[in-house]
Structure formats: C-alpha cells, structure tokens
Scaffold this active site. Structure first.
Site, PDB file in Angstrom:
ATOM      1  N   ASP A 151     -13.677  -4.027  -1.662  1.00  0.00           N
ATOM      2  CA  ASP A 151     -14.623  -5.153  -1.641  1.00  0.00           C
ATOM      3  C   ASP A 151     -15.897  -4.696  -0.961  1.00  0.00           C
ATOM      4  OD1 ASP A 151     -14.545  -6.139   1.414  1.00  0.00           O
ATOM      5  OD2 ASP A 151     -12.544  -5.475   0.835  1.00  0.00           O
ATOM      6  N   GLU A 210       0.817  -1.220   0.000  1.00  0.00           N
ATOM      7  CA  GLU A 210       0.000   0.000   0.000  1.00  0.00           C
ATOM      8  C   GLU A 210       0.848   1.265   0.000  1.00  0.00           C
ATOM      9  OE1 GLU A 210      -4.269  -1.185   1.929  1.00  0.00           O
ATOM     10  OE2 GLU A 210      -2.656  -0.822   3.333  1.00  0.00           O
TER      11      GLU A 210
HETATM   12  N1  ADE Z   1     -10.281  -3.869   4.547  1.00  0.00           N
HETATM   13  C1  ADE Z   1     -10.627  -4.109   3.258  1.00  0.00           C
HETATM   14  N2  ADE Z   1     -11.711  -4.880   3.194  1.00  0.00           N
HETATM   15  C2  ADE Z   1     -12.075  -5.125   4.463  1.00  0.00           C
HETATM   16  C3  ADE Z   1     -13.114  -5.893   5.048  1.00  0.00           C
HETATM   17  N3  ADE Z   1     -13.994  -6.537   4.290  1.00  0.00           N
HETATM   18  N4  ADE Z   1     -13.175  -5.948   6.409  1.00  0.00           N
HETATM   19  C4  ADE Z   1     -12.263  -5.287   7.171  1.00  0.00           C
HETATM   20  N5  ADE Z   1     -11.256  -4.574   6.669  1.00  0.00           N
HETATM   21  C5  ADE Z   1     -11.162  -4.486   5.333  1.00  0.00           C
END
Ligand code: ADE
Length: 270
Positions: free
Chosen positions: A212, A7
């Site tokens: 996501d 990142e």
């Molecule tokens: N960072 C990126 N996606 C995530 C998720 N689904 N839950 C917690 N942290 C995250």
C-alpha cells in the site's frame, strides 16, 4: 520469520517440518528448507512481538541467520504496489527520547540506524530480481492486474519501523531520518528485529513487499494482498535467496578443494 500466519504459510508448505514448539504464545516450526536447517515462525505485529520472537530464535534455536519477509507501506513516491524493498538501512521512527538522547537514537547505545551486511543485501537483490523475472509463472496475470502490478522492481531502501499502521501521507514528512536520508518504506517490525540481531552479532535481512502507499486506502486490500500476492513473493524470494547461498557455499568449497590440489604431484616423490 514473518509477522502474520498468511505471510509464512506458503514457506511452511515448502518445508520438511520435523518439530513444532510453542514458546511465549509463538509456534516455532523446525525442519529443513532447500537443504538448510530452518526454523519458521510468525511473530504477530509490532516491535515488541518481533523482538521477543527474534530473541527466542537467536537464544533458544541458535540460528545463524534471520530472514524476515513481509509487507510494507510505500513512503517514497517511486515505489508502487508489488515492488520489493531490501532494507539497507533501518531505524525506529517512533523512538524519541529527546532531550536526553537525539531523536531516533536507541537510548544508551550510539545507534540510530541498523544496516545488514551488504553482501547479503546484494544476494537478496539478485534473488528478488530472479523471482520477479518469472513472476507470471507463480501468480496469474489476472491476479497481478487486480492489484495493478505491471512491472514490479526491487530497490535497496531505507525502512522506517514503528508501532503505527500509517494511513496518512501527512505523517510521512515527520518520519524521515533527515533531509538527505528519507524513509522509503514503513512497517512495524524490521528495525526491532535488526536491533536484536545486531546486539547478538548475527546476520539478518529484512525484505518487504509494498502492499500500500501508507495513505487513506492502505487497509482496503491488505489481507487480500497478503493472501494472493506477498505470500507468493515471500516464498519465491526466500527460496531464490537460499539457492544463492547454496551456490556460494558450493563455490567456496570448490575453491578450497582447488587450492588443495597439488600442481605437480612429483614434488611429493622425493
Ligand atoms: N505494513 C504494510 N503497510 C503498512 C503501513 N501503511 N504502515 C505500517 N506498516 C505497514
């Protein structure tokens, strides 16, 4: 600051690095970025790792500002993969010391939520929009379409932080701050960094790129997303943000010089 090496890698390549030091298993790279003295570090995942790293930045490196960038899962259905959330309010969704303290309240403080300075939030919003307006000059259309990124947007949002990677939409309902203040994005570090910065009375920003939808498919493309998409976003938005800060500093300096100018120099010749 980011949570993973991938990142912050592209930001590191942009920096003129003058020193490198490992403290508590984290490597801090010091140097300059766009004319600003900068310390770059990845914390690893989770609230403990993030707060310890933030404390070193504040205590040892005496930073004046902490910028955190990374990925988050979407909780609000208006958010799509590739959107950007600038945290306007952050809280720890797994903090629960009931019945001694109200849910989400940090024990022995009166705080449930953390909010960065609104001017910085606005500047980050402008910076992120500028970056997204030129997204295709940084990431190819093929790669963007592989992740179904078409018209990404920027919002100022409510971020829920906790030591859980969320992969179940049923968990979303249980994590909202209240009926009127619902979590929009979920991640694992932001509110911990915010707590430390507020305790040290230092400004900060948490910028998250939606990787996501915090559902059963959340882990499928996570690494590919970070290596192909969010690392570019992080670099691009951080550089735009620093340019905005630089312009503000220059404008303020010019205003000051202007205010020193004497309208009628003859007043000095008495
Ligand atoms: N960072 C990126 N996606 C995530 C998720 N689904 N839950 C917690 N942290 C995250």
């Amino acid at each position: 600051m980011g949570a993973m090496p991938q990142e912050v890698d592209l930001i590191k390549m942009e920096m003129n690095i003058q020193a490198e030091e490992t403290i508590g298993e984290r490597t801090f790279f010091s140097g300059s970025l766009n004319g600003f003295d900068t310390v770059l570090v990845f914390s690893r995942w989770g609230k403990v790792a993030a707060s310890s790293t933030a404390t070193t930045l504040l205590d040892k490196y005496k930073i004046d500002f902490l910028l955190f960038t990374g990925v988050a899962g979407a909780v609000d259905p208006i958010l799509n993969i590739g959107d950007v959330v600038i945290g306007k309010k952050l809280y720890q969704h797994d903090m629960d010391a009931r019945p001694i303290f109200p849910r989400f309240q940090i024990p022995l403080t009166d705080k449930l939520t953390f909010s960065p300075n609104e001017i910085h939030v606005s500047q980050a919003e402008v910076a992120a929009n500028k970056y997204l307006n030129n997204l295709q000059s940084d990431i190819s259309i093929e790669i963007l379409s592989k992740f179904s990124i078409v018209h990404p947007k920027v919002i100022r949002g409510i971020i829920a932080t906790g030591d859980q990677f969320v992969t179940d939409t049923q968990a979303h309902e249980g994590m909202h701050l209240s009926d009127s203040e619902k979590a929009q994005a979920v991640e694992m570090e932001g509110a911990a960094v915010a707590q430390i910065c507020e305790e040290y009375n230092k400004p900060y920003l948490i910028i998250r790129i939606i990787s996501d939808k915090a559902d059963h498919s959340a882990t499928i493309d996570l690494n590919a997303f970070i290596e192909n998409i969010s690392n570019h976003y992080s670099r691009g938005i951080a550089l735009e943000f620093l340019s905005t800060l630089q312009n503000n500093i220059t404008e303020k300096a010019n205003e000051k010089i202007e205010s020193w100018k004497i309208e009628d120099p003859s007043v000095l010749m008495t």
